[in-house]
Structures are given as structure tokens and as C-alpha cells.
Design a protein around this motif. Structure first.
Motif, short mmCIF file in Angstrom:
data_model
loop_
_atom_site.label_atom_id
_atom_site.label_comp_id
_atom_site.label_asym_id
_atom_site.label_seq_id
_atom_site.Cartn_x
_atom_site.Cartn_y
_atom_site.Cartn_z
N GLY A 133 0.81 -1.22 0.00
CA GLY A 133 0.00 0.00 0.00
C GLY A 133 0.84 1.26 0.00
O GLY A 133 2.03 1.25 -0.31
N LYS A 134 0.21 2.36 0.34
CA LYS A 134 0.90 3.65 0.35
C LYS A 134 1.78 3.76 1.60
O LYS A 134 1.51 3.12 2.62
CB LYS A 134 -0.12 4.79 0.32
CG LYS A 134 -0.94 4.82 -0.97
CD LYS A 134 -1.84 6.03 -1.01
CE LYS A 134 -2.69 6.03 -2.28
NZ LYS A 134 -1.88 6.03 -3.51
N PRO A 135 2.83 4.58 1.56
CA PRO A 135 3.70 4.73 2.72
C PRO A 135 2.93 5.22 3.95
O PRO A 135 1.96 5.97 3.84
CB PRO A 135 4.72 5.78 2.27
CG PRO A 135 4.68 5.76 0.79
CD PRO A 135 3.28 5.40 0.42
N THR A 136 3.38 4.78 5.11
CA THR A 136 2.80 5.21 6.37
C THR A 136 3.34 6.58 6.76
O THR A 136 2.60 7.44 7.25
CB THR A 136 3.14 4.20 7.48
OG1 THR A 136 2.87 2.87 7.01
CG2 THR A 136 2.33 4.47 8.74
N GLN A 137 4.64 6.78 6.58
CA GLN A 137 5.30 8.04 6.89
C GLN A 137 6.45 8.27 5.93
O GLN A 137 7.07 7.30 5.46
CB GLN A 137 5.88 8.04 8.31
CG GLN A 137 4.90 8.31 9.43
CD GLN A 137 5.60 8.39 10.77
OE1 GLN A 137 5.62 7.41 11.52
NE2 GLN A 137 6.15 9.57 11.10
N ILE A 138 6.74 9.53 5.66
CA ILE A 138 7.94 9.91 4.93
C ILE A 138 8.69 10.88 5.82
O ILE A 138 8.17 11.94 6.18
CB ILE A 138 7.63 10.52 3.56
CG1 ILE A 138 6.90 9.49 2.68
CG2 ILE A 138 8.91 11.00 2.87
CD1 ILE A 138 6.47 10.01 1.32
N ASN A 147 3.75 -0.50 11.06
CA ASN A 147 2.56 -0.63 11.90
C ASN A 147 2.82 -0.12 13.32
O ASN A 147 2.10 -0.47 14.25
CB ASN A 147 2.05 -2.07 11.94
CG ASN A 147 2.97 -3.00 12.72
OD1 ASN A 147 4.16 -2.72 12.88
ND2 ASN A 147 2.44 -4.13 13.17
N LEU A 148 3.86 0.69 13.48
CA LEU A 148 4.19 1.29 14.78
C LEU A 148 3.25 2.44 15.09
O LEU A 148 2.61 3.00 14.18
CB LEU A 148 5.62 1.85 14.74
CG LEU A 148 6.77 0.86 14.82
CD1 LEU A 148 8.04 1.52 14.31
CD2 LEU A 148 6.98 0.37 16.25
#
Length: 200
Positions: A133-138, A147-148
Motif C-alpha cells: 500500500g501507500k507509505p505510512t510516513q515519509i 505498523n508502529l
């Protein structure tokens, strides 16, 4: 009991640098470049694909609290001499090799870590999307899927990979450029240590 972190494609060990001397954590680094990275502490030299094929992942003590993965970014880099841009200039179709990402995802499935982090460059976003999927954070130049709880770096955190560049004759040039800084490793550790509803 000490919590366990597995640092896959560990290179110079930047992702686990904040964990390595912490008495609350045990670190296993996995890297296949024995010739050049044989001096990096606590590194288990193995090919992740072979770990999956041969079942050697069982040598990693369970449970795993945190699994990190930084697959080599050359296949996804938009740098001038990277395979994708070279093929584009030549008018040749290019499809990045996804086998290392797939092996890491297999490792994640087998180890069932409480937390996991996948890191790469911006050029990996599109090819990674069908898998994670799309990045969680950049965070700066670091693109993260995880998943933190939110990873919080210091407000004044700045990092430019080119500042860590080496001469082209340095065989570890790509490892130095890709090195995860201590500030990011520390922020990941703080996030992994954060108490959540699952702790109650």
C-alpha cells in the motif's frame, strides 16, 4: 525477557544502531555481504531468500518484537545511473526485481513480529504499493511503511543522503548513502517502546 529486533538487509547497521547497546533489546542483523560488512557487530550473514527456502529463520528466537527491512534500493532509485533511468533513456522497458521485497514479506509472515518497518527510497513507492500500500510516513529522504505508533523524530531533524556520499571507487558507497541515521533509529525504538492498548 529482552525484546528482539531483527534488522534485515542490515548493511552498516544504522537501523539497529539505537538498539544494539540497549540492555532491553537483543539485535539480530541479517546481511549477505560478508566480504565487505564482516566487521559489523551481531551480523548473521545469510541470503534472506535462502533463509525462507531452507527454514533457517527458525534460528531467530521467538517472539520478535520488531522486524526492520531495507531492501537494496538500486532497483527503485531514480538516480542517473540506476537501472530504471538508464533503461528509460535507452527506450527499454524496465521492471524492478521485487524478489527481495517478497522474501522480506515472507520473513515477516513467518516471524509474525509485533511491529515491523519497511524502508526505501521515493522511487520505491509505486512498485511497492501493490504489496504494502501507500507509505505510512515519509521522514526526510526515508520512505517508511510500518505498523508502529507514529515515529516522532526531533523537530530539527535534517538528513541529506548526498552528505554521506563517498567516492565512486568505495565499494560501500551505496551503504554509506543509505545508512539510517541514529536519530531515526532512536525514534523507531521509542515508538516500539510506547505502551499501547495491547499492553493492558
Amino acid at each position: 525477557m529482552r525484546k528482539q529486533m531483527v534488522d534485515a538487509f542490515s548493511g552498516l547497521g544504522g537501523a539497529s544502531s539505537a538498539f544494539i547497546d540497549d540492555p532491553e533489546w537483543n539485535v539480530v542483523r541479517i546481511e549477505n555481504n560478508w566480504d565487505l560488512l564482516g566487521e559489523v557487530p551481531r551480523t548473521w550473514f545469510a541470503d534472506i531468500k535462502k533463509i525462507i527456502e531452507n527454514g533457517h529463520w527458525l534460528n531467530i528466537k521467538q517472539p520478535v518484537e520488531l522486524l526492520w527491512g531495507s531492501p537494496p534500493c538500486r532497483e527503485f532509485s531514480q538516480g542517473f545511473n540506476a537501472p530504471g533511468p538508464v533503461a528509460k533513456r535507452a527506450g527499454v522497458d524496465f521492471k524492478p526485481d521485487m524478489s527481495l521485497l517478497e522474501a522480506w514479506l515472507d520473513l515477516r509472515h513467518k516471524l509474525q513480529p509485533t511491529y515491523w518497518v519497511l524502508e526505501n527510497v521515493a522511487g520505491a513507492i509505486k512498485p511497492f504499493e501493490p504489496y504494502v500500500g501507500k507509505p505510512t510516513q515519509i521522514i526526510g529522504p526515508f520512505v517508511l511503511w510500518h505498523n508502529l505508533p507514529e515515529i516522532l523524530v526531533p523537530r530539527d531533524f535534517q538528513h541529506r543522503k548526498q552528505d554521506h556520499d563517498k567516492w565512486s571507487t568505495d565499494p560501500l558507497r551505496s551503504n554509506h548513502k543509505a545508512l539510517i541515521p541514529l536519530e531515526l533509529s532512536e525514534a523507531v525504538k521509542q515508538s516500539a517502546n510506547m505502551r499501547t492498548l495491547r499492553d493492558f
